[in-house]
Design a protein around this motif. Sequence first.
Motif, PDB file in Angstrom:
ATOM      1  N   LEU A 147     -15.178   8.739  -5.318  1.00 22.14           N
ATOM      2  CA  LEU A 147     -15.619  10.186  -6.249  1.00 22.14           C
ATOM      3  C   LEU A 147     -14.507  11.137  -5.739  1.00 22.14           C
ATOM      4  O   LEU A 147     -13.946  11.303  -4.414  1.00 22.14           O
ATOM      5  CB  LEU A 147     -16.944  10.355  -4.968  1.00 22.14           C
ATOM      6  N   ILE A 148     -14.136  11.652  -6.889  1.00 26.13           N
ATOM      7  CA  ILE A 148     -13.470  12.936  -6.686  1.00 26.13           C
ATOM      8  C   ILE A 148     -13.931  14.294  -7.389  1.00 26.13           C
ATOM      9  O   ILE A 148     -14.631  14.185  -8.477  1.00 26.13           O
ATOM     10  CB  ILE A 148     -11.993  12.706  -7.553  1.00 26.13           C
ATOM     11  N   VAL A 149     -14.106  15.263  -6.489  1.00 30.91           N
ATOM     12  CA  VAL A 149     -14.938  16.322  -6.813  1.00 30.91           C
ATOM     13  C   VAL A 149     -13.841  17.547  -6.853  1.00 30.91           C
ATOM     14  O   VAL A 149     -12.744  17.458  -6.181  1.00 30.91           O
ATOM     15  CB  VAL A 149     -16.007  16.693  -5.899  1.00 30.91           C
ATOM     16  N   ALA A 150     -14.174  18.555  -7.561  1.00 32.85           N
ATOM     17  CA  ALA A 150     -13.226  19.754  -7.585  1.00 32.85           C
ATOM     18  C   ALA A 150     -14.103  20.972  -8.373  1.00 32.85           C
ATOM     19  O   ALA A 150     -14.873  20.629  -9.226  1.00 32.85           O
ATOM     20  CB  ALA A 150     -11.804  19.546  -8.276  1.00 32.85           C
ATOM     21  N   ASN A 151     -13.971  21.961  -7.867  1.00 32.22           N
ATOM     22  CA  ASN A 151     -14.267  23.319  -8.435  1.00 32.22           C
ATOM     23  C   ASN A 151     -13.019  24.039  -8.495  1.00 32.22           C
ATOM     24  O   ASN A 151     -12.845  25.093  -7.718  1.00 32.22           O
ATOM     25  CB  ASN A 151     -15.346  24.013  -7.446  1.00 32.22           C
ATOM     26  N   PRO A 152     -12.109  24.028  -9.400  1.00 37.08           N
ATOM     27  CA  PRO A 152     -10.923  24.588  -9.407  1.00 37.08           C
ATOM     28  C   PRO A 152     -10.969  26.146 -10.179  1.00 37.08           C
ATOM     29  O   PRO A 152     -12.165  26.394 -10.607  1.00 37.08           O
ATOM     30  CB  PRO A 152     -10.312  23.615 -10.690  1.00 37.08           C
ATOM     31  N   PRO A 153      -9.874  26.830 -10.157  1.00 37.40           N
ATOM     32  CA  PRO A 153      -9.946  28.024 -10.681  1.00 37.40           C
ATOM     33  C   PRO A 153      -9.903  27.911 -12.148  1.00 37.40           C
ATOM     34  O   PRO A 153      -9.014  27.356 -12.751  1.00 37.40           O
ATOM     35  CB  PRO A 153      -8.542  28.524 -10.090  1.00 37.40           C
ATOM     36  N   TYR A 154     -10.989  28.481 -12.538  1.00 37.05           N
ATOM     37  CA  TYR A 154     -11.155  28.254 -14.091  1.00 37.05           C
ATOM     38  C   TYR A 154     -11.395  29.544 -14.979  1.00 37.05           C
ATOM     39  O   TYR A 154     -11.882  29.696 -16.087  1.00 37.05           O
ATOM     40  CB  TYR A 154     -12.537  27.248 -14.294  1.00 37.05           C
ATOM     41  N   ILE A 155     -11.218  30.691 -14.266  1.00 34.27           N
ATOM     42  CA  ILE A 155     -11.263  31.948 -15.136  1.00 34.27           C
ATOM     43  C   ILE A 155      -9.866  31.916 -15.765  1.00 34.27           C
ATOM     44  O   ILE A 155      -8.846  32.132 -15.075  1.00 34.27           O
ATOM     45  CB  ILE A 155     -11.445  33.178 -14.138  1.00 34.27           C
ATOM     46  N   ALA A 156     -10.055  32.471 -17.031  1.00 35.92           N
ATOM     47  CA  ALA A 156      -8.741  32.576 -17.548  1.00 35.92           C
ATOM     48  C   ALA A 156      -8.116  34.127 -17.353  1.00 35.92           C
ATOM     49  O   ALA A 156      -8.820  34.954 -16.885  1.00 35.92           O
ATOM     50  CB  ALA A 156      -8.904  32.789 -19.309  1.00 35.92           C
ATOM     51  N   LEU A 157      -6.881  34.114 -17.530  1.00 26.62           N
ATOM     52  CA  LEU A 157      -5.977  35.554 -16.796  1.00 26.62           C
ATOM     53  C   LEU A 157      -6.983  36.717 -17.445  1.00 26.62           C
ATOM     54  O   LEU A 157      -7.222  37.694 -17.053  1.00 26.62           O
ATOM     55  CB  LEU A 157      -4.542  35.493 -16.942  1.00 26.62           C
TER      56      LEU A 157
END
Length: 281
Positions: A182-192
């Motif tokens: 399992l690979i999980v991520a809550n990455p930075p996803y807000i556009a500049l």
Amino acid sequence: MSTAQTAAQAMVAATARLRAAGVPDPARDARVLLAHAARIEASRVTLIAPEDLAPEIAERYDHLIALRAIRVPVSHLLGEREFYGRRFKLSRDVLDPRPETETLIEVALSLPFERVLDLGVGSGCILVTLLAERPSATGIGVDLSEAACLQASANAVLHRVEDRADICRSDWFGAVEGKYDLIVANPPYIALDEMPGLAAEVREHEPEMALTDGSDGLEAYRRIAASACDFLHPQGRLILEIGSTQAEAVSALVQAAGLAQVQVIRDLSGHDRVILAQNPA
């Protein structure tokens, strides 16, 4: 704030002050912060409502309300936030866990896993929760921020999973080895260009590198998708939190990278929240 005030009077005044400052749900915040100032559980605030506030409590409360009025997040004032039934210690160095992220946890727990990788571990809320819920599992959490790694390590100790959690500094997969179920991520996803529209609590008090990639909000997904198959066991799962408008774009990225059975899962509010994909190899 006068020491002659009762707790109830102090809460009314604090609520008015927060409302005037434009704070959402000011009555809730006034209640929670009074409990924190008085060092009691929030459920016990009603019991002290008729009592005069001791001077030291009144002073602490006034200070907390002043900070909340300038939009310092409640979680930062408390130093913690509840997530999936557990309290996690927080600081300005990590993203404040959101209830929506519990959707990712539910998807992850829907099938067995023994080895998990959390990319961008932050506070550790995802990795620590998964290990706490699966006592036989082990995992690695990585983050580019050394401060975040320290915070995640502290939360691993707090919830007694430190012997099963390896937390280290890494630029995504840079320092990662091995294969995972399992690979999980809550990455930075807000556009500049979306950053100015964020609430002041988020924009001014949370780490920018955890919020935005400084570009179109998809750069982290490009990097994760490009390498995910190399680190997943056959049939291993990739689970990504996404922004509510990103399902189509992120689905296309993971499909192009060779992942299969791509699904979009909505959160309890009905917004697209999680992408689930599988390594077909």
